[in-house]
Scaffold this motif. Structure first.
Motif, PDB file in Angstrom:
ATOM      1  N   GLY A 106       0.797  -1.220   0.000  1.00  0.00           N
ATOM      2  CA  GLY A 106       0.000   0.000   0.000  1.00  0.00           C
ATOM      3  C   GLY A 106       0.830   1.271   0.000  1.00  0.00           C
ATOM      4  N   GLN A 107       2.160   1.150  -0.062  1.00  0.00           N
ATOM      5  CA  GLN A 107       3.019   2.331  -0.035  1.00  0.00           C
ATOM      6  C   GLN A 107       2.782   3.221  -1.255  1.00  0.00           C
ATOM      7  N   ARG A 108       2.915   4.520  -1.050  1.00  0.00           N
ATOM      8  CA  ARG A 108       2.747   5.474  -2.153  1.00  0.00           C
ATOM      9  C   ARG A 108       3.576   6.715  -1.854  1.00  0.00           C
ATOM     10  N   PRO A 109       4.098   7.380  -2.888  1.00  0.00           N
ATOM     11  CA  PRO A 109       4.856   8.613  -2.673  1.00  0.00           C
ATOM     12  C   PRO A 109       4.019   9.655  -1.945  1.00  0.00           C
ATOM     13  N   GLY A 110       4.625  10.311  -0.972  1.00  0.00           N
ATOM     14  CA  GLY A 110       3.933  11.347  -0.224  1.00  0.00           C
ATOM     15  C   GLY A 110       3.209  10.860   1.017  1.00  0.00           C
TER      16      GLY A 110
END
Length: 302
Positions: free
Chosen positions: A12-16
């Motif tokens: 579930g990681q995402r930039p920001g």
């Protein structure tokens, strides 16, 4: 009211996602590991950055919940999430969690730096997926996590996983895809990483859990340091039986689930399985709204 705190793993990681992370947590990660969390698309292809970033985010969510006087009745971590769950249960300190996850992610990366990962098949039973894996007859492909009755993960070589995914599509799977996990987690291929964790935990001081902890490897509810420790060390080499974990949570009388960041995948799964369960997803709701809802629901229960 009985609450379950859910701690997701990788994917579930995402930039920001670390925009609101306190500076002291960023500094703590760097001081303990030498890694600076950069929170961008490039670094989220690296297992070490992914795992440390997700852990740091979950430590922040734990702090937020504790600051509004919330404590879980039950905790459930999926894969990497077991370390956040152990912190929430009072078993593991923030500092030790960071150091252990750094070791874990480093050993995972060293073991299989390229060409390995995980996939997922939706719409077929575990038995059907197992049959497909046997049909491709490719080494280093394993049936892995059971997230729901019809959602099964694969671990191993990407070449082999893709062959199984192709077969799954031909056999009516609703979805068959590669996951954003750059390691063959939850398979025997991770034994060397588990061995390193076994050695490291010999030097870590753990405390008795202050709530019920659900184990990854069999879904059981446990209340001892040894059982939680066993789960943290060995969950890399066994499938995560998430579907069983949620059934046990229901049997324990859970009526409210809080999914900490990142993502909302497990809120969707648990809502499908138990539609009457109240859910809060911290990726979609600030701490003020979370506090408001929890207080409101408690008044209704009282």
């Amino acid at each position: 009211m009985r609450t379950l705190w859910i701690f997701p793993g990788q994917g579930g990681q995402r930039p920001g996602m670390l925009n609101d992370l306190p500076q002291d947590l960023k500094h703590k990660v760097k001081d303990l590991t030498g890694i600076e969390l950069t929170d961008d698309e490039v670094t989220y292809k690296d297992s070490i950055q992914i795992q440390l970033s997700i852990l740091a985010l979950q430590l922040y969510n734990i702090r937020q919940l504790q600051e509004i006087d919330e404590q879980p009745d039950v905790v459930a971590g999926h894969s990497l999430g077991v370390f956040g769950a152990a912190v929430a249960a009072g078993v593991l300190s923030e500092e030790d969690a960071i150091k252990i996850v750094f070791l874990r992610s480093t050993k995972m990366k060293e073991a299989y730096p390229v060409g390995y990962g995980m996939g997922a098949i939706v719409g077929l039973t575990r038995k059907e997926v197992t049959t497909l894996v046997k049909q491709v007859n490719v080494p280093d492909v394993y049936v892995s996590n059971q997230n729901s009755e019809l959602q099964t993960a694969l671990s191993g070589s990407l070449e082999g996983i893709n062959k199984v995914l192709d077969l799954a599509r031909e056999n009516g799977a609703q979805k068959a895809l590669i996951l954003k996990v750059p390691n063959p987690s939850h398979s025997p291929l991770m034994q060397s990483a588990a061995d390193a964790l076994q050695e490291a935990f010999a030097q870590v001081k753990l405390q008795r859990p202050n709530c019920t902890y659900l184990t990854n490897y069999n879904g059981h509810a446990v209340h001892t340091v040894d059982e939680v420790k066993k789960d943290m060390i060995n969950n890399l080499i066994y499938p995560v039986y998430w579907d069983t974990m949620m059934s046990v949570a229901s049997e324990l009388g859970i009526d409210t689930a809080i999914e900490v960041m990142p993502g909302h995948a497990f809120t969707k799964l648990i809502h499908t399985k138990f539609p009457d369960l109240r859910n809060i997803t911290m990726s979609e709701m600030g701490i003020d709204d979370t506090e408001f809802l929890l207080k409101k629901w408690r008044k209704i229960n009282d």
